[in-house]
Design a protein around this motif. Structure first.
Motif, PDB file in Angstrom:
ATOM      1  N   ASP A 295       0.859  -1.186   0.000  1.00  0.00           N
ATOM      2  CA  ASP A 295       0.000   0.000   0.000  1.00  0.00           C
ATOM      3  C   ASP A 295       0.895   1.235   0.000  1.00  0.00           C
ATOM      4  O   ASP A 295       1.410   1.642   1.035  1.00  0.00           O
ATOM      5  CB  ASP A 295      -0.915  -0.017   1.225  1.00  0.00           C
ATOM      6  CG  ASP A 295      -1.859   1.183   1.258  1.00  0.00           C
ATOM      7  OD1 ASP A 295      -1.987   1.874   0.224  1.00  0.00           O
ATOM      8  OD2 ASP A 295      -2.452   1.446   2.322  1.00  0.00           O
ATOM      9  N   ARG A 296       1.132   1.772  -1.193  1.00  0.00           N
ATOM     10  CA  ARG A 296       2.037   2.905  -1.358  1.00  0.00           C
ATOM     11  C   ARG A 296       3.383   2.618  -0.701  1.00  0.00           C
ATOM     12  O   ARG A 296       3.964   3.462  -0.011  1.00  0.00           O
ATOM     13  CB  ARG A 296       1.414   4.191  -0.800  1.00  0.00           C
ATOM     14  CG  ARG A 296       0.152   4.631  -1.522  1.00  0.00           C
ATOM     15  CD  ARG A 296      -0.356   5.970  -1.024  1.00  0.00           C
ATOM     16  NE  ARG A 296      -0.725   5.932   0.381  1.00  0.00           N
ATOM     17  CZ  ARG A 296      -1.897   5.489   0.835  1.00  0.00           C
ATOM     18  NH1 ARG A 296      -2.828   5.062  -0.015  1.00  0.00           N
ATOM     19  NH2 ARG A 296      -2.169   5.483   2.123  1.00  0.00           N
ATOM     20  N   ALA A 297       3.880   1.422  -0.944  1.00  0.00           N
ATOM     21  CA  ALA A 297       5.154   1.004  -0.357  1.00  0.00           C
ATOM     22  C   ALA A 297       6.316   1.635  -1.127  1.00  0.00           C
ATOM     23  O   ALA A 297       6.331   1.610  -2.356  1.00  0.00           O
ATOM     24  CB  ALA A 297       5.278  -0.519  -0.393  1.00  0.00           C
ATOM     25  N   PRO A 298       7.296   2.221  -0.437  1.00  0.00           N
ATOM     26  CA  PRO A 298       8.465   2.779  -1.141  1.00  0.00           C
ATOM     27  C   PRO A 298       9.226   1.672  -1.854  1.00  0.00           C
ATOM     28  O   PRO A 298       9.178   0.500  -1.454  1.00  0.00           O
ATOM     29  CB  PRO A 298       9.283   3.403  -0.010  1.00  0.00           C
ATOM     30  CG  PRO A 298       8.826   2.717   1.230  1.00  0.00           C
ATOM     31  CD  PRO A 298       7.390   2.366   1.020  1.00  0.00           C
ATOM     32  N   LEU A 299       9.935   2.049  -2.898  1.00  0.00           N
ATOM     33  CA  LEU A 299      10.641   1.062  -3.706  1.00  0.00           C
ATOM     34  C   LEU A 299      11.661   0.280  -2.882  1.00  0.00           C
ATOM     35  O   LEU A 299      11.918  -0.899  -3.154  1.00  0.00           O
ATOM     36  CB  LEU A 299      11.331   1.757  -4.879  1.00  0.00           C
ATOM     37  CG  LEU A 299      11.777   0.854  -6.035  1.00  0.00           C
ATOM     38  CD1 LEU A 299      10.612   0.049  -6.574  1.00  0.00           C
ATOM     39  CD2 LEU A 299      12.418   1.680  -7.129  1.00  0.00           C
ATOM     40  N   SER A 300      12.227   0.911  -1.858  1.00  0.00           N
ATOM     41  CA  SER A 300      13.172   0.199  -0.994  1.00  0.00           C
ATOM     42  C   SER A 300      12.498  -0.994  -0.310  1.00  0.00           C
ATOM     43  O   SER A 300      13.094  -2.068  -0.174  1.00  0.00           O
ATOM     44  CB  SER A 300      13.750   1.148   0.055  1.00  0.00           C
ATOM     45  OG  SER A 300      12.714   1.769   0.805  1.00  0.00           O
TER      46      SER A 300
ATOM     47  N   GLU B 153      17.538   7.796  -6.109  1.00  0.00           N
ATOM     48  CA  GLU B 153      16.352   8.645  -6.138  1.00  0.00           C
ATOM     49  C   GLU B 153      15.085   7.823  -6.402  1.00  0.00           C
ATOM     50  O   GLU B 153      13.986   8.214  -6.003  1.00  0.00           O
ATOM     51  CB  GLU B 153      16.493   9.724  -7.213  1.00  0.00           C
ATOM     52  CG  GLU B 153      17.545  10.784  -6.901  1.00  0.00           C
ATOM     53  CD  GLU B 153      17.182  11.591  -5.663  1.00  0.00           C
ATOM     54  OE1 GLU B 153      16.003  11.941  -5.514  1.00  0.00           O
ATOM     55  OE2 GLU B 153      18.079  11.864  -4.837  1.00  0.00           O
ATOM     56  N   LEU B 154      15.244   6.679  -7.072  1.00  0.00           N
ATOM     57  CA  LEU B 154      14.084   5.846  -7.389  1.00  0.00           C
ATOM     58  C   LEU B 154      13.461   5.236  -6.139  1.00  0.00           C
ATOM     59  O   LEU B 154      12.293   4.836  -6.163  1.00  0.00           O
ATOM     60  CB  LEU B 154      14.481   4.725  -8.361  1.00  0.00           C
ATOM     61  CG  LEU B 154      15.016   5.159  -9.731  1.00  0.00           C
ATOM     62  CD1 LEU B 154      15.347   3.940 -10.577  1.00  0.00           C
ATOM     63  CD2 LEU B 154      14.001   6.041 -10.457  1.00  0.00           C
ATOM     64  N   LYS B 155      14.229   5.173  -5.063  1.00  0.00           N
ATOM     65  CA  LYS B 155      13.708   4.561  -3.837  1.00  0.00           C
ATOM     66  C   LYS B 155      12.526   5.332  -3.272  1.00  0.00           C
ATOM     67  O   LYS B 155      11.773   4.801  -2.451  1.00  0.00           O
ATOM     68  CB  LYS B 155      14.818   4.467  -2.784  1.00  0.00           C
ATOM     69  CG  LYS B 155      15.930   3.507  -3.171  1.00  0.00           C
ATOM     70  CD  LYS B 155      16.992   3.429  -2.079  1.00  0.00           C
ATOM     71  CE  LYS B 155      18.098   2.462  -2.467  1.00  0.00           C
ATOM     72  NZ  LYS B 155      19.148   2.350  -1.423  1.00  0.00           N
ATOM     73  N   ARG B 156      12.354   6.580  -3.701  1.00  0.00           N
ATOM     74  CA  ARG B 156      11.239   7.381  -3.203  1.00  0.00           C
ATOM     75  C   ARG B 156       9.924   7.015  -3.885  1.00  0.00           C
ATOM     76  O   ARG B 156       8.850   7.369  -3.394  1.00  0.00           O
ATOM     77  CB  ARG B 156      11.535   8.858  -3.432  1.00  0.00           C
ATOM     78  CG  ARG B 156      12.784   9.359  -2.719  1.00  0.00           C
ATOM     79  CD  ARG B 156      13.024  10.824  -3.040  1.00  0.00           C
ATOM     80  NE  ARG B 156      14.229  11.327  -2.384  1.00  0.00           N
ATOM     81  CZ  ARG B 156      14.687  12.565  -2.509  1.00  0.00           C
ATOM     82  NH1 ARG B 156      14.019  13.433  -3.275  1.00  0.00           N
ATOM     83  NH2 ARG B 156      15.791  12.940  -1.894  1.00  0.00           N
ATOM     84  N   LEU B 157       9.984   6.356  -5.026  1.00  0.00           N
ATOM     85  CA  LEU B 157       8.759   5.956  -5.723  1.00  0.00           C
ATOM     86  C   LEU B 157       8.000   4.937  -4.890  1.00  0.00           C
ATOM     87  O   LEU B 157       8.592   4.200  -4.087  1.00  0.00           O
ATOM     88  CB  LEU B 157       9.105   5.356  -7.087  1.00  0.00           C
ATOM     89  CG  LEU B 157       9.834   6.275  -8.070  1.00  0.00           C
ATOM     90  CD1 LEU B 157      10.171   5.516  -9.349  1.00  0.00           C
ATOM     91  CD2 LEU B 157       9.001   7.510  -8.374  1.00  0.00           C
ATOM     92  N   THR B 158       6.682   4.882  -5.060  1.00  0.00           N
ATOM     93  CA  THR B 158       5.865   3.950  -4.288  1.00  0.00           C
ATOM     94  C   THR B 158       5.055   3.050  -5.210  1.00  0.00           C
ATOM     95  O   THR B 158       4.758   3.406  -6.347  1.00  0.00           O
ATOM     96  CB  THR B 158       4.912   4.701  -3.343  1.00  0.00           C
ATOM     97  OG1 THR B 158       4.019   5.514  -4.126  1.00  0.00           O
ATOM     98  CG2 THR B 158       5.688   5.579  -2.371  1.00  0.00           C
ATOM     99  N   LEU B 159       4.704   1.888  -4.684  1.00  0.00           N
ATOM    100  CA  LEU B 159       3.944   0.901  -5.456  1.00  0.00           C
ATOM    101  C   LEU B 159       2.849   0.318  -4.579  1.00  0.00           C
ATOM    102  O   LEU B 159       3.060   0.040  -3.398  1.00  0.00           O
ATOM    103  CB  LEU B 159       4.871  -0.213  -5.950  1.00  0.00           C
ATOM    104  CG  LEU B 159       4.222  -1.317  -6.782  1.00  0.00           C
ATOM    105  CD1 LEU B 159       3.798  -0.782  -8.149  1.00  0.00           C
ATOM    106  CD2 LEU B 159       5.183  -2.492  -6.966  1.00  0.00           C
ATOM    107  N   SER B 160       1.671   0.107  -5.179  1.00  0.00           N
ATOM    108  CA  SER B 160       0.556  -0.552  -4.483  1.00  0.00           C
ATOM    109  C   SER B 160       0.112  -1.753  -5.297  1.00  0.00           C
ATOM    110  O   SER B 160       0.204  -1.759  -6.529  1.00  0.00           O
ATOM    111  CB  SER B 160      -0.618   0.415  -4.294  1.00  0.00           C
ATOM    112  OG  SER B 160      -0.257   1.523  -3.488  1.00  0.00           O
ATOM    113  N   GLY B 161      -0.381  -2.774  -4.590  1.00  0.00           N
ATOM    114  CA  GLY B 161      -0.880  -3.954  -5.282  1.00  0.00           C
ATOM    115  C   GLY B 161      -0.759  -5.193  -4.413  1.00  0.00           C
ATOM    116  O   GLY B 161      -0.107  -5.166  -3.356  1.00  0.00           O
ATOM    117  N   ALA B 162      -1.404  -6.265  -4.843  1.00  0.00           N
ATOM    118  CA  ALA B 162      -1.327  -7.560  -4.163  1.00  0.00           C
ATOM    119  C   ALA B 162      -0.672  -8.555  -5.104  1.00  0.00           C
ATOM    120  O   ALA B 162      -1.040  -8.656  -6.280  1.00  0.00           O
ATOM    121  CB  ALA B 162      -2.717  -8.044  -3.762  1.00  0.00           C
TER     122      ALA B 162
END
Length: 350
Positions: free
Chosen positions: A283-288, A308-317
């Motif tokens: 749920d809006r997890a940072p790329l790290s 810098e990409l570590k700040r991006l976030t991803l959501s999904g199951a």
């Protein structure tokens, strides 16, 4: 009725075409994986300073046999180019010299033997270092009482009857003799359902945090330096005696942040413990954090080219046995690119 039958026939045809396409895609994916695996094997063989001219000629024959081979070796080389230190080590071995370059003629037998022994030591040391680099948990698992490889999940019963569920790439040591019940999480994430024994408190050590209980169910994540309680009560302290204890009850979590224990937070149990059901819910997890999950899902390192990409976030199951689905989500949802050598490393870049 005819119209319904026609629609059904069209649907059946579309389904058949979709199945055929999926089968073709599956075969194509297997071909790419095989080419990547073979390219990795050739790449490693050519690092050996004892590689012969016959080996190099065989490599050239393999390279010319299929255009996919050239693409696969480019991917391996591109990935290796991101690994500055290992690449520098390999370059120093001189493996890249031309196959046509004549080898120096040995002057005496003992000199040849000495060079052979030295080269063998270099190869063994490099191979060992490379093995630890691609699998950082190798040494932890070697010294653990119970452990799992990346992509493996395991359920075990400890000596006192405590149930432990280990996530991928997790290693534990336990000590249950006398009045002590101690578990040390060397790496990874474990869920524990502690056997109740008021006379013998149960303590878990995980990096910078300690968790002490009498009888409860909770999760300890060493990399995140976090403890999450499912039921019962847990007292969490920092290894630094000035930190804690922080008392947690059901569905609460605490983590070590910048050397300090944060305040307890309430968590969603469906999301937090989904990995025990073979799922990862982000749920809006940072790329790290996404990379940490990927490291548990399959062998090989996952690298981010640009911090810098570590700040991006991803959501999904996602299913824990399908790391490719996570990588596809990074490509489609975040516009990132990936290059992988199966079992060795994956590079994420823009």
């Amino acid at each position: 009725m005819r119209r319904g039958r026609a629609a059904l026939a069209i649907t059946a045809d579309a389904f058949a075409r979709e199945c055929a396409a999926m089968e073709f895609a599956s075969d194509d994916s297997k071909d790419r994986e095989r080419a990547s695996r073979e390219a990795t094997e050739w790449f490693v063989r050519l690092q050996n300073p004892l590689a012969t001219d016959d080996t190099r000629r065989a490599y050239r024959d393999w390279l010319m046999a299929d255009p996919a081979h050239r693409e696969a070796i480019r991917d391996v080389s591109e990935l290796w180019g991101a690994l500055d230190r290992p690449a520098a080590q390999l370059a120093s071995t001189g493996w890249h010299r031309s196959a046509d370059e004549p080898a120096p003629r040995p002057r005496r037998w003992f000199a040849t033997g000495s060079r052979f022994a030295t080269a063998a030591v270099v190869v063994v040391a490099l191979a060992g270092g490379l093995a630890v680099w691609r699998d950082p948990g190798l040494l932890d698992r070697a010294f653990a009482d119970v452990a799992t490889h990346p992509g493996e999940r395991r359920e075990v019963s400890l000596a006192d009857g405590t149930l432990a569920v280990l996530d991928g790439d997790t290693a534990l040591k336990s000590h249950m003799s006398g009045p002590r019940r101690d578990v040390t999480v060397l790496r990874g994430r474990v869920w524990l359902d502690v056997a109740r024994d008021p006379a013998r408190p149960f303590t878990v050590h995980a990096g910078g945090v300690d968790a002490r209980v009498l009888g409860t169910a909770f999760e300890v994540n060493r990399e995140a330096a976090a403890v999450t309680v499912e039921r019962g009560e847990v007292a969490v302290s920092g290894v630094d005696s000035r930190l804690g204890p922080v008392k947690l009850t059901a569905w609460q979590r605490v983590a070590l942040q910048d050397g300090t224990l944060g305040a307890p937070v309430t968590v969603d149990p469906e999301q937090m413990f989904a990995w025990r059901r073979g799922l990862i819910i982000l749920d809006r997890a940072p790329l790290s954090q996404v990379v940490e999950e990927l490291d548990k899902m399959a062998p090989g390192r996952v690298l981010i080219a640009d911090p810098e990409l570590k700040r991006l976030t991803l959501s999904g199951a996602f299913r824990t046995d399908e790391p490719g689905a996570v990588l596809e989500a990074l490509r489609s949802a975040l516009g990132l690119r990936t290059v992988s050598v199966p079992g060795f490393a994956t590079l994420i870049y823009r």
